[in-house]
Motif scaffolding. Sequence first.
Motif, mmCIF file in Angstrom:
data_model
loop_
_atom_site.group_PDB
_atom_site.id
_atom_site.type_symbol
_atom_site.label_atom_id
_atom_site.label_comp_id
_atom_site.label_asym_id
_atom_site.label_seq_id
_atom_site.Cartn_x
_atom_site.Cartn_y
_atom_site.Cartn_z
ATOM 1 N N LEU A 30 0.570 -1.206 0.062
ATOM 2 C CA LEU A 30 -0.173 -0.136 -0.333
ATOM 3 C C LEU A 30 0.453 1.170 -0.169
ATOM 4 O O LEU A 30 1.771 1.109 0.328
ATOM 5 N N PRO A 31 0.381 2.505 -0.168
ATOM 6 C CA PRO A 31 1.654 3.758 -1.353
ATOM 7 C C PRO A 31 1.786 4.566 0.772
ATOM 8 O O PRO A 31 2.147 5.251 1.007
ATOM 9 N N THR A 32 0.844 3.273 1.939
ATOM 10 C CA THR A 32 1.374 4.233 3.048
ATOM 11 C C THR A 32 3.059 4.157 3.849
ATOM 12 O O THR A 32 3.058 3.166 3.321
ATOM 13 N N LYS A 33 3.661 5.088 5.027
ATOM 14 C CA LYS A 33 4.416 5.028 4.948
ATOM 15 C C LYS A 33 4.540 6.244 6.470
ATOM 16 O O LYS A 33 4.722 7.091 5.904
ATOM 17 N N ASP A 34 4.245 5.246 7.630
ATOM 18 C CA ASP A 34 4.429 6.279 9.198
ATOM 19 C C ASP A 34 5.728 6.251 9.566
ATOM 20 O O ASP A 34 5.938 4.856 10.605
ATOM 21 N N CYS A 35 6.399 6.975 9.513
ATOM 22 C CA CYS A 35 6.917 7.184 10.462
ATOM 23 C C CYS A 35 6.640 8.095 11.908
ATOM 24 O O CYS A 35 6.129 9.065 12.151
ATOM 25 N N HIS A 36 7.412 7.434 13.601
ATOM 26 C CA HIS A 36 6.788 7.875 14.392
ATOM 27 C C HIS A 36 8.228 9.091 14.562
ATOM 28 O O HIS A 36 9.259 8.045 14.304
ATOM 29 N N SER A 37 8.224 10.190 15.171
ATOM 30 C CA SER A 37 9.447 10.570 15.385
ATOM 31 C C SER A 37 10.276 9.302 16.602
ATOM 32 O O SER A 37 9.720 9.659 17.746
ATOM 33 N N GLY A 38 11.635 9.775 16.089
ATOM 34 C CA GLY A 38 12.155 9.521 17.335
ATOM 35 C C GLY A 38 12.844 7.837 17.542
ATOM 36 O O GLY A 38 13.232 7.262 17.712
ATOM 37 N N SER A 39 11.962 7.067 16.006
ATOM 38 C CA SER A 39 11.825 6.130 16.141
ATOM 39 C C SER A 39 12.468 6.103 14.806
ATOM 40 O O SER A 39 12.868 6.443 14.052
ATOM 41 N N ASP A 40 13.934 4.629 14.308
ATOM 42 C CA ASP A 40 14.089 4.602 13.900
ATOM 43 C C ASP A 40 13.563 4.092 12.729
ATOM 44 O O ASP A 40 14.701 3.174 11.941
ATOM 45 N N TYR A 41 12.605 3.328 12.673
ATOM 46 C CA TYR A 41 11.633 2.506 12.008
ATOM 47 C C TYR A 41 10.293 3.436 11.538
ATOM 48 O O TYR A 41 10.015 4.232 12.070
ATOM 49 N N ALA A 42 9.933 2.687 10.353
ATOM 50 C CA ALA A 42 9.013 3.143 10.109
ATOM 51 C C ALA A 42 7.734 1.833 9.222
ATOM 52 O O ALA A 42 8.502 1.072 9.233
ATOM 53 N N MET A 43 6.611 1.747 9.340
ATOM 54 C CA MET A 43 5.614 1.480 9.174
ATOM 55 C C MET A 43 5.154 1.250 8.259
ATOM 56 O O MET A 43 4.446 2.656 7.662
ATOM 57 N N HIS A 44 5.092 0.551 7.026
ATOM 58 C CA HIS A 44 4.399 0.308 5.792
ATOM 59 C C HIS A 44 3.470 -0.321 6.606
ATOM 60 O O HIS A 44 3.535 -2.338 7.148
ATOM 61 N N LYS A 45 2.584 -1.491 4.819
ATOM 62 C CA LYS A 45 1.155 -2.196 5.079
ATOM 63 C C LYS A 45 1.505 -2.767 3.426
ATOM 64 O O LYS A 45 2.025 -2.390 3.041
ATOM 65 N N VAL A 46 1.167 -4.093 3.573
ATOM 66 C CA VAL A 46 1.544 -5.081 2.372
ATOM 67 C C VAL A 46 -0.107 -5.692 2.641
ATOM 68 O O VAL A 46 -0.796 -5.527 3.261
ATOM 69 N N ILE A 47 -0.646 -6.133 1.365
ATOM 70 C CA ILE A 47 -1.848 -6.909 0.710
ATOM 71 C C ILE A 47 -2.035 -7.856 0.906
ATOM 72 O O ILE A 47 -1.083 -8.743 -0.098
ATOM 73 N N LEU A 48 -2.505 -8.988 1.642
ATOM 74 C CA LEU A 48 -1.352 -10.641 1.518
ATOM 75 C C LEU A 48 -2.969 -11.550 1.032
ATOM 76 O O LEU A 48 -3.907 -10.760 1.428
ATOM 77 N N GLY A 49 -3.256 -12.348 1.201
ATOM 78 C CA GLY A 49 -4.809 -13.066 0.784
ATOM 79 C C GLY A 49 -4.155 -14.466 1.417
ATOM 80 O O GLY A 49 -2.729 -14.683 1.637
ATOM 81 N N THR A 50 -5.262 -15.522 1.527
ATOM 82 C CA THR A 50 -5.153 -17.511 2.106
ATOM 83 C C THR A 50 -5.459 -17.663 1.050
ATOM 84 O O THR A 50 -6.070 -17.507 -0.241
ATOM 85 N N HIS A 51 -4.714 -19.198 0.629
ATOM 86 C CA HIS A 51 -4.797 -20.126 -0.311
ATOM 87 C C HIS A 51 -4.505 -21.910 0.742
ATOM 88 O O HIS A 51 -3.665 -21.883 0.617
ATOM 89 N N THR A 52 -5.855 -21.890 1.415
ATOM 90 C CA THR A 52 -5.748 -22.843 3.087
ATOM 91 C C THR A 52 -5.838 -24.519 1.667
ATOM 92 O O THR A 52 -5.933 -25.095 2.581
ATOM 93 N N SER A 53 -6.332 -24.035 0.651
ATOM 94 C CA SER A 53 -6.452 -25.543 -0.159
ATOM 95 C C SER A 53 -7.856 -25.950 0.784
ATOM 96 O O SER A 53 -8.113 -27.118 0.654
ATOM 97 N N LYS A 54 -9.019 -24.258 0.688
ATOM 98 C CA LYS A 54 -9.653 -25.392 1.158
ATOM 99 C C LYS A 54 -10.539 -25.824 2.535
ATOM 100 O O LYS A 54 -11.104 -26.416 2.946
ATOM 101 N N THR A 55 -9.494 -26.018 3.175
ATOM 102 C CA THR A 55 -9.630 -26.649 4.430
ATOM 103 C C THR A 55 -9.851 -25.584 5.797
ATOM 104 O O THR A 55 -10.793 -25.977 6.700
ATOM 105 N N GLU A 56 -10.404 -24.683 5.412
ATOM 106 C CA GLU A 56 -10.242 -23.363 5.996
ATOM 107 C C GLU A 56 -11.108 -21.944 5.651
ATOM 108 O O GLU A 56 -10.789 -22.088 4.600
ATOM 109 N N GLN A 57 -11.221 -21.187 6.001
ATOM 110 C CA GLN A 57 -12.406 -20.162 6.148
ATOM 111 C C GLN A 57 -10.429 -19.615 5.226
ATOM 112 O O GLN A 57 -10.169 -18.675 6.064
ATOM 113 N N GLU A 58 -10.940 -18.405 4.006
ATOM 114 C CA GLU A 58 -10.010 -18.458 3.060
ATOM 115 C C GLU A 58 -10.426 -16.365 3.725
ATOM 116 O O GLU A 58 -11.443 -15.940 4.019
ATOM 117 N N ASN A 59 -8.813 -15.857 3.582
ATOM 118 C CA ASN A 59 -8.835 -14.047 4.345
ATOM 119 C C ASN A 59 -8.300 -13.306 2.727
ATOM 120 O O ASN A 59 -7.076 -13.455 2.849
#
Length: 394
Positions: A30-59
């Motif tokens: 996703l196009p977001t990047k959240d930086c908190h002051s004082g931190s050397d890290y940034a939070m990015h977001k990704v989209i994923l899905g599941t492929h459980t071969s019909k064993t569980e609820q897909e998400n």
Amino acid sequence: YKIWKKNTPFLYDTVITHALEWPSLTFEWLPTKDCHSGSDYAMHKVILGTHTSKTEQENLIIANVKLPLEDSLVTQKLYLDNTKDAGGVGLLTKTDNKIEPIIRINHEGEVNKARAMPQLYNVIATKSPNGLVYVFDYTKHPNKSSLGPQLTLQGHNKEGFGLSWSPIRQGWLASGSDDYKVCIWDINAATEQNSTLGALHTYYHSNVVEDVSWSNFIPTMLASVGDDRKIKLWDTRQETPTHDIDAHSHEVNSVDFNKQEQNLLLSGSSDKSVGVWDIRNMRVKLASLEYHNEAVYGVKWAPFSGSLLASFGNDRRVLIWDLSKIGSPQSEEEAKDGPPELLFVHAGHTARISDFGWNLNDRLMMGSVAEDNILQVWQMSHSVFAQEAPKVEE
């Protein structure tokens, strides 16, 4: 892979190897990047899905990815591996979880593909094995909610993997499937009362449609590719293609319009090559990029450069190419490592890759998912990029 692991510190600024609960067939930053002051890290977001071969609820899954800020990479490289094979590099083996699912949305069948609308990235389209395309607004779904999709888009009668939002016309979505069809919807036509939409336009190939891509410059232009070995260019104001090209000697699996140069188009084929095209003259390829030793399944231009692109193939590798290096002189020794335009080989996956993507904020940061549940977030070393240092094979 073992050689790759040993060489990781020289080749990369960042490598995170993360075992997902289930394999994901889809990956997008996703196009977001959240930086908190004082931190050397940034939070990015990704989209994923599941492929459980019909064993569980897909998400459908939205996950946080915690990455070091560019400035802090100078002093510390990041290599993390939460898989069972955790030997090897570990300069920063902190236990805090770098990749964490934050929203799981119930999905009908596995998520073949998920793509966020560029103008409103909380709106995500997905492709399901039942042939339907769903649209979710993830801000309307509390975690693990069983709420259904906001919209259901009809038009296909078989599943598929091609999905592309228009970067120019907000709400325009194109899809390609195994029913030989390209469908286009304008989701702005949906109403509170009517959350099911039929296709606004339907176009045809003579075989499976593998992928679709909108132009980043011409609002009415769409490219589609398929098992009929063709690239077709469409103008949404007319019913027949403006171009219908026999592009490769085998199936064409992937297509992508350049983000910076309006005339450049990429194709990836089962003939193991990546084609580079100028839409002003589609009679002949500008270039054919050859180093994969199996079918090419994905091609993507870098968002920040007109000449950089990546491809992945059935050979479990992601290759990064630089078109500006085509024709550069090489020694015999250098030529053994591949053509001059081959910039980098990512050989970190040990299973077939399903999808990949360029980070929109951090140059050269990539993500890729494979059939063995592994998600890798990786960034080739800026020194490799700057100096054309040696490429390393597995």
